[in-house]
Design an enzyme around this catalytic site. Structure first.
Site, short mmCIF file in Angstrom:
data_model
loop_
_atom_site.label_atom_id
_atom_site.label_comp_id
_atom_site.label_asym_id
_atom_site.label_seq_id
_atom_site.Cartn_x
_atom_site.Cartn_y
_atom_site.Cartn_z
N GLU A 248 -3.25 1.92 -2.55
CA GLU A 248 -2.24 2.06 -1.71
C GLU A 248 -0.95 2.94 -2.31
OE1 GLU A 248 -2.67 0.85 1.14
OE2 GLU A 248 -4.77 0.01 0.43
N MET B 218 -2.34 -2.58 3.28
CA MET B 218 -1.88 -1.61 4.45
C MET B 218 -0.80 -0.83 3.79
SD MET B 218 -1.88 -0.21 7.54
CE MET B 218 -0.84 1.42 7.64
#
Ligand SMILES: [Zn+2]
Length: 693
Positions: free
Chosen positions: A146, A111
């Site tokens: 990411e 995330m």
């Protein structure tokens, strides 16, 4: 305010850290202007690496205690990709520090919280000595992905969830660019063919969707996290980048980020920036790929000696009357070899049909040269024969990949005969590209799922005939100076020969190699270890099961832990597979892994009926226990239940329980199952005869 034995990490640097009335009080600097979904506070027993500086940015990796030795590889790619993106985007990293944290139980892959990115352990930590090529590539991919989000997603955020693809497709595309620049010898864009093919298989369904669609409820947005958003999105961006040129494309991206920094943007904003850089109308070209479902099949035939006719129609595995009218603007690079010379042409196909004049004496030609296009190609048989007669070695690896993938897809859809496909595979016994082998092995696995049990030995013999020459040539040990892609290929072919090929000699050798490996890890190449473990599980008894089960608990790397855990889904004995299934819901297997283990048993032809019965009985508990996206992925395992009886039962179950997996997910799984069963019904009679050819 936290317990003094713990530490906390957030999006920005710590400005003060003190003890007040027995509690630790930590304050963080103000963050930049950003979306709320990027806010992170992580509290736990965590240890950090010493900071590495990329320009002014301190970069650290965080782990639970004891796992710091697994961080150097992650640091290396994190630093390399951060530097790459600052140069590519022409904009400094927008945060004041960058922390990457490995979380032991994490439902997603990772995330992209600004400055405090969270990962599941297998996506960040790896032992460089024992990790396989694929395992290290996975870490490199996710870390680069990411980091790319710090700009695409964090600095500029989509206006609403319908634009999720702007974040995810771009981060996926940028991850490829960064990893390719870091390790050119990994040939990352060739391996991307496997991801593109995954998108093709979902986007070839009648129940596919367009990349972008209106999002009203949270579950509409949840269902967007799939191969169409990530892999199809990245594929069409790659096609555009190659069409307008990488430098022009980068200019457009820089313009887009500069214009919308600290703000929100839409798909049309991106087209405006790219259009300015390219000095051409990008929406006309791209809207068809973003706002229409599906993709075209380009059919190629020669008319007389001097004309080539290309025509487009939507490709679907199951036939549908409504899908014939769609059109795309298709960039078509074309290579023609005639009278001993080769020429390269580029067309933009906008109509249903286009005619191309050919030089005299065409020997062979190839459509979608270099393989970046998001479409499939089907040649009339004489043109295909000429490609094969010229020897598949004259094609680039990405072209060989697409050739096999396209012929196989049209075989599954019924446009190409199965015997033609099986003959085509005989041209690849000398193949040494792992991606081309991946698509071949995938087609053999598909046949394994639909073949009648009594006929399975014939398929096994066919697989042995195709694989043995390569395995014999590669041997069990790496040769001096051999590159790591070949090492990875060796592992994959040995594994397939031992399992799909059910080759007793390979199985015996695998047992012997594993015995040696157990006393000295250095005597087996790490890339071969997954093959040994999976073959020994496939042929293993209870003692082996207990051994692997212990290893999954005591493993010192997340990769080993995962390897032995998933091996527990690969045994044949129903009693052992039942033990595995029970452990997915009794708390022994973490919920980040449990649904994937169930899915693996559903994909095991010896365990699929057992696993399906288990899912039906324990559905409510699984629904409560597993993360939503895990449950959704688990249900993907039903595509392996490829018999008419099981298909019927699957449909009844989902229908009677009114199960909704969000978006079109369930419809897509059921259609994939329908495709497999249709193929089975069409080919089963002839399959064993054809395999004997
Ligand atoms: Zn992402």
């Amino acid at each position: 305010m936290i317990d003094p034995s713990l530490t906390a990490v957030s999006n920005t640097s710590v400005v003060s850290d003190s003890i007040q009335s027995g509690k630790k009080v930590m304050r963080f600097a103000d963050s930049m202007k950003m979306s709320t979904y990027l806010v992170a506070f992580i509290v736990g027993q965590l240890e950090a690496t010493k900071p590495v500086f990329v320009g002014k940015t301190p970069l650290r990796l965080w782990t639970v205690p004891g796992k710091q030795p697994l961080t150097p590889f992650g640091i290396e790619i994190a630093a390399a990709s951060l530097k790459f993106f600052e140069e590519y985007y022409g904009i400094s990293y927008p945060g004041d520090k960058l922390d990457l944290l490995a979380i032991p139980d994490f439902a997603s892959g990772a995330m992209e919280n600004l400055g405090a990115i969270t990962f599941r352990e297998t996506a960040l930590l790896v032992d460089e000595r024992t990790g396989t090529h694929a395992e290290r590539e996975r870490v490199a991919d996710v870390v680069a992905h990411e980091n790319a989000h710090m700009w695409f997603g964090d600095l500029v955020t989509m206006s609403w969830w319908n634009g999720l693809w702007l974040n995810e497709a771009f981060a996926t595309f940028m991850e490829m660019l960064a990893v390719d620049a870091w390790k050119p010898e990994w040939k990352r864009w060739d391996a991307f063919g496997v991801s593109r093919a995954a998108a093709f298989s979902v986007d070839g369904l009648l129940s596919t969707r367009s990349i972008e669609y209106p999002v009203r409820a949270p579950k509409d947005a949840d269902a967007m996290f799939d191969v169409l958003t990530y892999e199809k999105g990245a594929s069409v961006l790659r096609m555009l980048e190659q069409h307008i040129g990488p430098t022009v494309f980068r200019e457009g991206v820089r313009n887009y980020l500069r214009t919308h920094a600290y703000g929100n943007a839409d798909t049309k904003d991106l087209w405006v920036s790219l259009g300015l850089a390219a000095k051409q109308a990008v929406p006309e070209l791209m809207d068809g790929w973003i706002f229409q479902p599906g993709y075209p099949l380009v059919t190629v035939r020669q008319d007389k000696e001097t004309e080539l006719v290309l025509s487009q129609q939507r490709f679907t595995y199951l036939s549908s009357p409504e899908s014939t009218e769609q059109r795309w603007q298709i960039p078509v690079p074309l290579r023609i070899t005639a009278a001993g010379t080769t020429e390269h042409r580029r067309l933009l196909m906008t109509d249903r049909e286009v005619r191309v004049s050919l030089p005299k004496g065409v020997q062979h030609l190839f459509v979608n040269e270099a393989g970046h296009g998001f479409y499939r190609v089907r040649y009339e048989s004489s043109l295909l024969q000429r490609i094969l007669d010229a020897g598949v070695d004259h094609l680039a690896p990405s072209e060989r990949f697409n050739l096999v993938s396209d012929v196989w897809a049209t075989t599954v859809s019924g446009l190409t005969s199965l015997s033609d496909y099986l003959r085509l595979t005989s041209h690849f016994t000398g193949e040494r590209d792992k991606n081309v082998w991946a698509v071949l092995l995938d087609s053999f696995s598909f046949m394994n799922r639909i073949i009648a049990t009594a006929d399975r030995p014939v398929l096994e013999a066919f697989v042995r005939a195709r694989l043995t020459p390569a395995v014999t040539d590669l041997g069990w040990r790496p040769k001096a100076g051999e590159d790591e892609l070949i090492r990875q290929l060796r592992g994959e072919l040995i594994g397939a020969l031992g399992k799909l090929g059910n080759d007793p000699a390979i199985q015996a050798q695998a047992a012997e190699q594993y015995r040696q490996y157990s006393t000295d890890h250095a005597c087996v190449d790490p890339n071969v270890v997954p093959a040994l473990v999976s073959i020994l599980a496939h042929t293993g008894d209870e003692a082996r099961y207990n051994e692997f089960s212990d290893h999954s608990r005591t493993a010192t790397t997340p990769q080993d832990e995962r390897r032995y855990l998933f091996a527990l889904a690969a045994f044949q004995s129903p009693a052992l597979l039942t033990r595995t299934l029970v452990r997915t819901i009794n708390g022994e297997i973490r919920t980040q892994d449990a649904p994937f283990v169930v899915s693996a048993v559903l994909g095991n032809v010896d365990g699929r009926e057992l696993a399906w019965g288990f899912v039906k009985t324990n559905w409510d508990q699984m629904d409560r226990l597993f993360p939503k996206q895990g449950l959704r992925r688990m249900c993907g395992g039903i595509v392996g239940l490829a018999t008419p009886e099981l298909e019927q039962d699957v449909r009844e179950f989902f229908h009677s329980r009114k199960i909704d997996l969000g978006g079109k997910t369930l419809e897509q799984y059921l259609e994939q199952l329908r495709i497999a069963v249709t193929f089975r019904e069409r080919e089963q009679q002839s399959l064993s005869g054809l395999l004997k050819l």
